[in-house]
Each structure stands twice: as C-alpha cells, then as structure tokens.
Scaffold this motif. Structure first.
Motif, PDB file in Angstrom:
ATOM      1  N   LYS A  80       0.831  -1.220   0.000  1.00  0.00           N
ATOM      2  CA  LYS A  80       0.000   0.000   0.000  1.00  0.00           C
ATOM      3  C   LYS A  80       0.862   1.264   0.000  1.00  0.00           C
ATOM      4  O   LYS A  80       0.558   2.222  -0.728  1.00  0.00           O
ATOM      5  N   ALA A  81       1.926   1.261   0.800  1.00  0.00           N
ATOM      6  CA  ALA A  81       2.781   2.461   0.857  1.00  0.00           C
ATOM      7  C   ALA A  81       3.416   2.759  -0.513  1.00  0.00           C
ATOM      8  O   ALA A  81       3.344   3.903  -0.978  1.00  0.00           O
ATOM      9  N   PRO A  82       3.995   1.769  -1.181  1.00  0.00           N
ATOM     10  CA  PRO A  82       4.525   2.040  -2.529  1.00  0.00           C
ATOM     11  C   PRO A  82       3.453   2.537  -3.500  1.00  0.00           C
ATOM     12  O   PRO A  82       3.676   3.469  -4.272  1.00  0.00           O
ATOM     13  N   PHE A  83       2.263   1.926  -3.431  1.00  0.00           N
ATOM     14  CA  PHE A  83       1.156   2.358  -4.304  1.00  0.00           C
ATOM     15  C   PHE A  83       0.818   3.828  -4.035  1.00  0.00           C
ATOM     16  O   PHE A  83       0.686   4.637  -4.955  1.00  0.00           O
ATOM     17  N   ARG A  84       0.713   4.177  -2.757  1.00  0.00           N
ATOM     18  CA  ARG A  84       0.346   5.563  -2.419  1.00  0.00           C
ATOM     19  C   ARG A  84       1.421   6.557  -2.859  1.00  0.00           C
ATOM     20  O   ARG A  84       1.107   7.667  -3.306  1.00  0.00           O
ATOM     21  N   LEU A  85       2.685   6.154  -2.727  1.00  0.00           N
ATOM     22  CA  LEU A  85       3.767   7.067  -3.118  1.00  0.00           C
ATOM     23  C   LEU A  85       3.773   7.287  -4.634  1.00  0.00           C
ATOM     24  O   LEU A  85       3.894   8.414  -5.116  1.00  0.00           O
ATOM     25  N   VAL A  86       3.612   6.194  -5.362  1.00  0.00           N
ATOM     26  CA  VAL A  86       3.576   6.297  -6.823  1.00  0.00           C
ATOM     27  C   VAL A  86       2.364   7.143  -7.246  1.00  0.00           C
ATOM     28  O   VAL A  86       2.461   8.009  -8.122  1.00  0.00           O
ATOM     29  N   LYS A  87       1.236   6.915  -6.589  1.00  0.00           N
ATOM     30  CA  LYS A  87       0.019   7.680  -6.925  1.00  0.00           C
ATOM     31  C   LYS A  87       0.214   9.170  -6.628  1.00  0.00           C
ATOM     32  O   LYS A  87      -0.130  10.030  -7.442  1.00  0.00           O
ATOM     33  N   ALA A  88       0.785   9.459  -5.453  1.00  0.00           N
ATOM     34  CA  ALA A  88       0.977  10.868  -5.072  1.00  0.00           C
ATOM     35  C   ALA A  88       1.950  11.578  -6.023  1.00  0.00           C
ATOM     36  O   ALA A  88       1.836  12.776  -6.248  1.00  0.00           O
ATOM     37  N   ALA A  89       2.894  10.820  -6.556  1.00  0.00           N
ATOM     38  CA  ALA A  89       3.902  11.421  -7.450  1.00  0.00           C
ATOM     39  C   ALA A  89       3.474  11.392  -8.915  1.00  0.00           C
ATOM     40  O   ALA A  89       4.203  11.864  -9.787  1.00  0.00           O
ATOM     41  N   ALA A  90       2.283  10.846  -9.185  1.00  0.00           N
ATOM     42  CA  ALA A  90       1.830  10.668 -10.575  1.00  0.00           C
ATOM     43  C   ALA A  90       1.957  11.937 -11.429  1.00  0.00           C
ATOM     44  O   ALA A  90       2.419  11.862 -12.580  1.00  0.00           O
TER      45      ALA A  90
END
Ligand SMILES: NC(=O)c1ccc[n+]([C@@H]2O[C@H](COP(=O)([O-])OP(=O)(O)OC[C@H]3O[C@@H](n4cnc5c(N)ncnc54)[C@H](O)[C@@H]3O)[C@@H](O)[C@H]2O)c1
Length: 288
Positions: free
Chosen positions: A135-145
């Motif tokens: 979840k943390a990697p997903f959220r970071l990638v999403k936030a940096a999209a």
C-alpha cells in the motif's frame, strides 16, 4: 568483481558534463537511512542525482543526506513512517522542491519482516506487512503521478524492491511473501499504464540474501518501532543454522548492500532504457 566492472562502465560514461548516469535527475529513495537503501542513495548521488533520503529513523536519514552533501551532492532527509499518508505527501513535496519541479525516480525500498507461521500470524502482522510493502509504494507512486505523467522525454523510472520470498514463497513469511509478490503486480501495471504515453519504466528487484540487519541474528536485538510497538528484526540463530546456508547459492555467499544497490541503480539508469516490467533476481544465482 561485478561491482568493480560496473564502476568501470560508470567511469567510462561519466566523461562528459553533466556527469553521471543520473545527472540532474531527482530520486525519492525510501528506507534510505541504512542497508540497501542507504547504499542506493549514495550511489544515486554519486551518479549525479538529487536524492530525497526517506526513512523512519530521522538520525540515520540525516546522516546519509549529510554524507551526500559533504561530497558535493544534493540531498534532503525526510523522516517518518512511510505507512502514513502525510509522510508520503511530504516526500513528493520535498522531491519536487529539490528537483526544481521535476521528479524522475522512486525507489520503493523501505521495509522489514514480521515473520510467523500461518497458523500463528495475527491480522495485525498481516496488515502491517501488506501496508508497508504494497500500500505504501502504491500511495507514493500515486501521489507522485503528476511528476511522472509528463512528456518531456527525460529518464523516469520506478524501482520496487521485492524478494525471492515473493517469487517462491517462504515458510514463516506468508505475509511478506504475499506482499512481495503483490509489488511485482504493481510494477508491471505501472509499466503498462505509464509506458505508452510517458515513457516511464517500472522494474522490480527481487533480492535473495543481502547482509543487512534484516538477515543478521535476531539475538543481536535490532528492532523497528511502529505506532509504539517494537518489532524485532533478524533471523533466529537456530533457524539460520537449520537452513542449508549458501549451499544452494552458486556464488556461495550473501550479497553486500552495495551490490544490491548497484542493481537498483542499473535499472533506474539509461543503461536499462529498454527494460520495463522486468523482475531482476539479485541472488548470487540462487534459484536457477
Ligand atoms: N536484506 C535482505 O536479504 C533482503 C532480501 C530481500 C528483500 N529485501 C528488502 O530490501 C529492502 C531493504 O531492506 P534492508 O535489508 O536494507 O533492511 P534494513 O533494515 O537494513 O533497512 C531498511 C530501512 O527501511 C527503513 N524503514 C523500515 N520501515 C519503515 C517505514 N515504515 N517507513 C520508513 N522507513 C522504514 C528502516 O528504518 C531502514 O533504514 C526491504 O524492502 C526488504 O524487505 C531485503
């Protein structure tokens, strides 16, 4: 030997200005306070990248950022638990600031294990490890999209850190093996969503045994504190003794954090410009 060769290749490619495989690019590296992540931060900086050194351990993150700056590089330390969304957002803000509005790389490396055999693993153990490694990697990638979904032709990549436990399963690691397989699915999806229009590459490194505190003796007493709870790190001595050691590893040894980090650098660098969606097993040949 392989590390020396890589350094030679880098030297050869670094003769023009701006120098370095990642010259002028900006990277967020999580879990960069020690172990593989710290080596990756130092290597990325040596290759010209501006680095956001992210870690739950504020002092260690600061030490790594200071070392980069002392050697003429650009870095900033951001501390906090990557499972907290405000920390994720802080990382993106800090990186955009450091990179003058651009972010080129994310290395989702932060992690630990919280082992247990299936019939004794609690929901909390399960949820924590899933949150941390997927979840943390997903959220970071999403936030940096917004910083990745751009069309300026620059080198952009995500490198997610997995494990041979994710590929093959591992007794006592149902939570970790599931999460580390999950991150491979996330990687491939990023490659398919952001490759066609934006040229973003996404790759996974799956490590075998690398000599860090995660593979040291549990009796050494290393621990990470999450929400006030201490989680012991390492492998019990009895368990290490009972395993086959390195008999099944063609190179007959564990990897160093530097060697592990070098594989991350390779995937992020233009040397792998046509590599995407790949899972690179960095294992000394184990499992072939
Ligand atoms: N060492 C190995 O043999 C091995 C094998 C396969 C995969 N891995 C993976 O490699 C990655 C790096 O591990 P390592 O061996 O360098 O371990 P390490 O313990 O030396 O370093 C991990 C770093 O992540 C940080 N961290 C942990 N939880 C965090 C959180 N919630 N928020 C922010 N930072 C956090 C720690 O403070 C530490 O600095 C992990 O994802 C691990 O699962 C390691």
């Amino acid at each position: 030997m392989a590390s020396q060769r890589l350094q030679q290749v880098q030297g050869h490619l670094s003769n023009s200005y701006p120098s370095g495989l990642l010259a002028g690019e900006t990277a967020i590296i999580t879990g960069a306070g020690q172990g593989i992540g710290a080596e990756a931060a130092l290597l990325f900086a040596k290759e010209g990248a501006n680095v956001v050194v992210a870690d739950i351990d504020a002092n260690k993150a600061q030490e790594v950022a200071d070392k980069i700056k002392a050697n003429g590089g650009k870095a900033v330390a951001v501390s906090g638990d990557i499972m907290q969304i405000d920390v994720v957002n802080q990382l993106v803000t800090a990186a955009a600031e450091l990179g003058g509005g651009k972010i080129h790389h994310i290395v989702n490396n932060a992690g630990f294990t919280w082992d247990g055999v299936i019939h004794k693993t609690t929901d909390k153990q399960w949820d924590t490890i899933m949150d941390l490694h997927t979840k943390a990697p997903f959220r970071l990638v999403k936030a940096a999209a917004p910083y990745f979904r751009v069309k300026d032709g620059e080198n952009r990549s995500i490198v997610n850190v997995s494990s041979t436990s994710g590929i093959h399963g591992n007794a006592g690691q149902a939570n970790y093996a599931t999460a580390k397989m999950g991150i491979i699915g996330l990687t491939k999806t990023i490659a398919k969503e952001w490759g066609p229009q934006f040229g973003v590459r996404a790759n996974t490194v799956a490590f075998g045994s690398v000599s860090t505190r995660l593979t040291a003796a549990k009796e050494d007493g290393a621990a990470v504190e999450i929400n006030g709870e201490k989680i012991a790190l390492g492998i019990p001595k009895a368990q290490s003794k009972a395993s086959a050691g390195f008999a099944l590893v063609p190179l007959r040894r564990s990897g160093t954090p530097y060697e592990a980090a070098a594989s991350i650098l390779a995937l992020a660098s233009p040397l792998c410009a046509y590599v995407s969606g790949h899972t690179l097993e960095v294992t000394g040949g184990a499992g072939i």
